[in-house]
Scaffold this motif. Structure first.
Motif, PDB file in Angstrom:
ATOM      1  N   THR A 410       4.102   5.201  14.645  1.00 50.54           N
ATOM      2  CA  THR A 410       4.256   5.215  13.351  1.00 50.54           C
ATOM      3  C   THR A 410       5.492   6.012  12.810  1.00 50.54           C
ATOM      4  N   ASN A 411       5.946   5.734  11.456  1.00 52.29           N
ATOM      5  CA  ASN A 411       7.034   6.358  10.832  1.00 52.29           C
ATOM      6  C   ASN A 411       6.995   5.934   9.245  1.00 52.29           C
ATOM      7  N   ALA A 412       6.364   7.231   8.852  1.00 51.06           N
ATOM      8  CA  ALA A 412       6.300   7.286   7.373  1.00 51.06           C
ATOM      9  C   ALA A 412       7.321   7.034   6.377  1.00 51.06           C
ATOM     10  N   GLU A 424      11.083  -3.843  -4.761  1.00 50.30           N
ATOM     11  CA  GLU A 424      11.970  -4.163  -5.389  1.00 50.30           C
ATOM     12  C   GLU A 424      11.935  -5.427  -6.084  1.00 50.30           C
ATOM     13  N   LYS A 425      11.628  -6.635  -5.185  1.00 48.44           N
ATOM     14  CA  LYS A 425      11.536  -7.801  -5.647  1.00 48.44           C
ATOM     15  C   LYS A 425      10.340  -8.155  -6.308  1.00 48.44           C
ATOM     16  N   GLY A 426       9.629  -7.447  -6.675  1.00 50.77           N
ATOM     17  CA  GLY A 426       8.367  -7.420  -7.695  1.00 50.77           C
ATOM     18  C   GLY A 426       7.191  -7.949  -7.203  1.00 50.77           C
ATOM     19  N   HIS A 427       7.071  -7.867  -5.781  1.00 48.27           N
ATOM     20  CA  HIS A 427       5.707  -8.315  -5.037  1.00 48.27           C
ATOM     21  C   HIS A 427       4.598  -7.370  -5.454  1.00 48.27           C
ATOM     22  N   PRO A 428       3.712  -7.900  -6.133  1.00 46.16           N
ATOM     23  CA  PRO A 428       2.482  -6.989  -6.724  1.00 46.16           C
ATOM     24  C   PRO A 428       1.933  -6.096  -5.741  1.00 46.16           C
ATOM     25  N   VAL A 429       1.627  -6.629  -4.524  1.00 52.18           N
ATOM     26  CA  VAL A 429       1.038  -5.746  -3.445  1.00 52.18           C
ATOM     27  C   VAL A 429       1.688  -4.742  -3.271  1.00 52.18           C
ATOM     28  N   ALA A 430       3.126  -4.954  -2.821  1.00 54.80           N
ATOM     29  CA  ALA A 430       4.057  -3.985  -2.427  1.00 54.80           C
ATOM     30  C   ALA A 430       4.065  -2.817  -3.615  1.00 54.80           C
ATOM     31  N   LEU A 431       4.359  -3.179  -4.749  1.00 58.32           N
ATOM     32  CA  LEU A 431       4.079  -2.402  -6.007  1.00 58.32           C
ATOM     33  C   LEU A 431       2.971  -1.454  -5.914  1.00 58.32           C
ATOM     34  N   HIS A 432       1.888  -1.985  -5.620  1.00 57.77           N
ATOM     35  CA  HIS A 432       0.764  -1.228  -5.624  1.00 57.77           C
ATOM     36  C   HIS A 432       0.656  -0.319  -4.668  1.00 57.77           C
ATOM     37  N   ASP A 433       0.821  -0.627  -3.446  1.00 62.09           N
ATOM     38  CA  ASP A 433       0.863   0.104  -2.233  1.00 62.09           C
ATOM     39  C   ASP A 433       1.783   1.166  -2.252  1.00 62.09           C
ATOM     40  N   LEU A 434       3.126   0.929  -2.779  1.00 63.41           N
ATOM     41  CA  LEU A 434       4.177   1.919  -2.855  1.00 63.41           C
ATOM     42  C   LEU A 434       3.475   3.109  -3.837  1.00 63.41           C
ATOM     43  N   VAL A 436       0.674   3.895  -4.660  1.00 64.48           N
ATOM     44  CA  VAL A 436      -0.516   4.653  -3.970  1.00 64.48           C
ATOM     45  C   VAL A 436       0.170   5.634  -3.097  1.00 64.48           C
ATOM     46  N   MET A 437       1.255   4.889  -2.358  1.00 66.73           N
ATOM     47  CA  MET A 437       1.801   6.112  -1.261  1.00 66.73           C
ATOM     48  C   MET A 437       2.339   7.207  -1.894  1.00 66.73           C
ATOM     49  N   THR A 438       2.992   7.006  -3.112  1.00 63.28           N
ATOM     50  CA  THR A 438       3.601   8.147  -3.888  1.00 63.28           C
ATOM     51  C   THR A 438       2.496   9.150  -4.497  1.00 63.28           C
TER      52      THR A 438
END
Length: 479
Positions: A410-412, A424-434, A436-438
């Protein structure tokens, strides 16, 4: 505006992959099917070429016994079978007999470098000489050269005048070229209404391609929406007359997501195009039959038949589907897996984007290759560089330790980097997960929290319901 911009918003038509392709569970069955398909296609093509040659009256005739028209027909048949030497010889002999059409065809060979060294200036001169000597069709080539700057400096006004000279004398293709110039304002003041009239004239003179152009104009542009049905009628007419682009558009119009959804009609037009050797249609037809879609009953054997024809023409998407079938759905049959790996490697050499993702999957799982996480990451990264958001999401999950059985370090920071690229491309799952990570991080600043809140709002607005739940959990307002 693209050809299919008039379509309604399309449904997700990604084929649902079956658990297994029953009729292709054995490599020898696949190989036999491919061999039979190739043999049948070869016989069909041979019969068609024989029919054409007999119809032209040039089969087995000596060139010295043919007149100019016969030589031209023989040359065109030779081009169909990639016999460029015979084509050039026949065109030259016909030109010596005074045939302006032969001169025009020979000029085309010089323009494209077919059977001769490419020489655009010489081609332009030949077009000009043929046109001025009375070959109306040559004015089309001459006009195109002048507009595009092929073998001569660009001169759109002179190009338009070349088209107009032939159009005024009734040359049907020139009429359509005049129409295009008027529609787009090339070499002449833009005048769409006058352009439509010239398309009509071209159609009335027997140019079915003009029907297609006119039909697509009515279907594509908002100002002609009231003529959409007339546009569809025109495209259908062109398709019925064998205009391949029209055939493919008819298939797309009736496909899922098209304005006239009717998979029976879609399959009809795909079959028409496939039977005429169109590799795109063969691939699409094969894919639909392999997986079944829109109520079309699965027929893996016939689907494989069409995919094979398309692949034999070097059509990379068809080669990729065959690779996918061999690698994923043949119950790990070693011969089929080797075949699939070779096909996949061929797709990668062509830089076909989906192939990088599948090769990464093979290395990650040890499928047809030795399991190798480093190679898997390399190919996932290549897939991401080709714009595959799913590859970016997978890389994020790999580095975050979320892929079961991957045995991956792993590498956070890497996980966040790849998730950020997808966000950055607007993918909703990526926006959500990013987000949450923050939010789960330590010592989150107000600035970071506000950025995460905005990401969640974007994900929610894109229809990702989990984002709304997360916003409630963290007390983030919808505004």
């Amino acid at each position: 505006m693209g050809i299919f911009d008039f379509f309604k918003k399309k449904k997700d038509t990604t084929p649902k992959r079956p658990a297994a392709i029953d009729t292709m569970s054995k490599a020898d069955a696949i190989t036999q099917a491919a061999s039979q398909a190739a043999e049948a296609k070869a016989n069909e093509e041979m019969d068609e070429l024989t029919r054409l040659a007999l119809a032209a009256g040039v089969e087995n005739e000596n060139e010295g016994e043919l007149d100019a028209d016969g030589l031209i027909r023989k040359a065109l048949n030779a081009i169909e079978s990639d016999d460029n030497a015979t084509a050039i010889r026949c065109f030259r002999e016909a030109e010596k007999m005074g045939s302006l059409e032969a001169k025009r065809n020979l000029a085309r060979c010089y323009e494209t470098g077919r059977g001769v060294s490419k020489d655009e200036p010489h081609a332009f001169k030949m077009y000009r000489d043929a046109a001025h000597a009375g070959c109306l069709a040559a004015y089309n080539n001459l006009g195109n050269c002048l507009i595009e700057g092929i073998g001569t400096p660009k001169d759109p006004e002179a190009g338009y005048q070349a088209f107009r000279t032939a159009a005024d004398q009734g040359e049907e293709v020139a009429m359509a070229n005049v129409a295009k110039c008027l529609m787009q304002g090339v070499g002449v003041e833009k005048n769409p209404e006058e352009g439509l009239k010239w398309f009509e004239k071209s159609s009335e003179a027997g140019n079915h391609l003009a029907d297609f152009e006119l039909g697509m104009t009515y279907l594509q542009f908002p100002e002609y929406r009231d003529k959409a049905e007339e546009g569809l009628r025109r495209v259908r007419k062109a398709a019925e007359e064998g205009i391949m682009d029209a055939v493919l558009v008819m298939a797309q119009i009736h496909d899922e997501g098209g304005p006239k959804q009717d998979m029976k009609e879609c399959m009809h037009w795909l079959n028409v195009a496939a039977e005429k050797g169109n590799k795109n249609a063969q691939c699409r037809l094969g894919q639909i039959l392999i997986y079944g879609r829109g109520g079309v009953e699965r027929d893996p054997q016939k689907g494989y038949h069409w995919l094979t024809f398309s692949a034999q023409q070097g059509y990379t998407p068809a080669i990729y589907i065959l690779a996918e079938l061999n690698l994923l759905y043949t119950n790990s049959n070693q011969e089929a897996m080797r075949m699939g790996l070779n096909q996949l490697t061929q797709c990668i050499k062509e830089s076909y984007p989906p192939a990088f993702m599948l090769m990464g999957q093979c290395y990650l799982e040890g499928r047809a290759v030795v399991k190798d996480n480093a190679q898997a990451v390399k190919f996932f990264q290549l897939s991401a560089e080709h714009g595959n958001i799913n590859a970016e999401l997978l890389l994020s999950k790999l580095y975050n330790g979320e892929v079961e059985g991957a045995d991956f370090e792993t590498n956070a920071e890497e996980a966040k980097k790849w998730l950020g690229k997808a966000a950055e491309k607007g993918h909703p799952v990526a926006l959500h997960d990013l987000a949450v990570m923050t939010l789960k991080g330590e010592n989150v600043s107000d600035e970071d929290r506000n950025a995460a809140a905005e990401q969640l709002r974007k994900a929610a607005n894109a229809g990702y319901t989990q984002a709304l739940k997360t916003m409630t959990e963290y007390g983030i307002s919808a505004q």
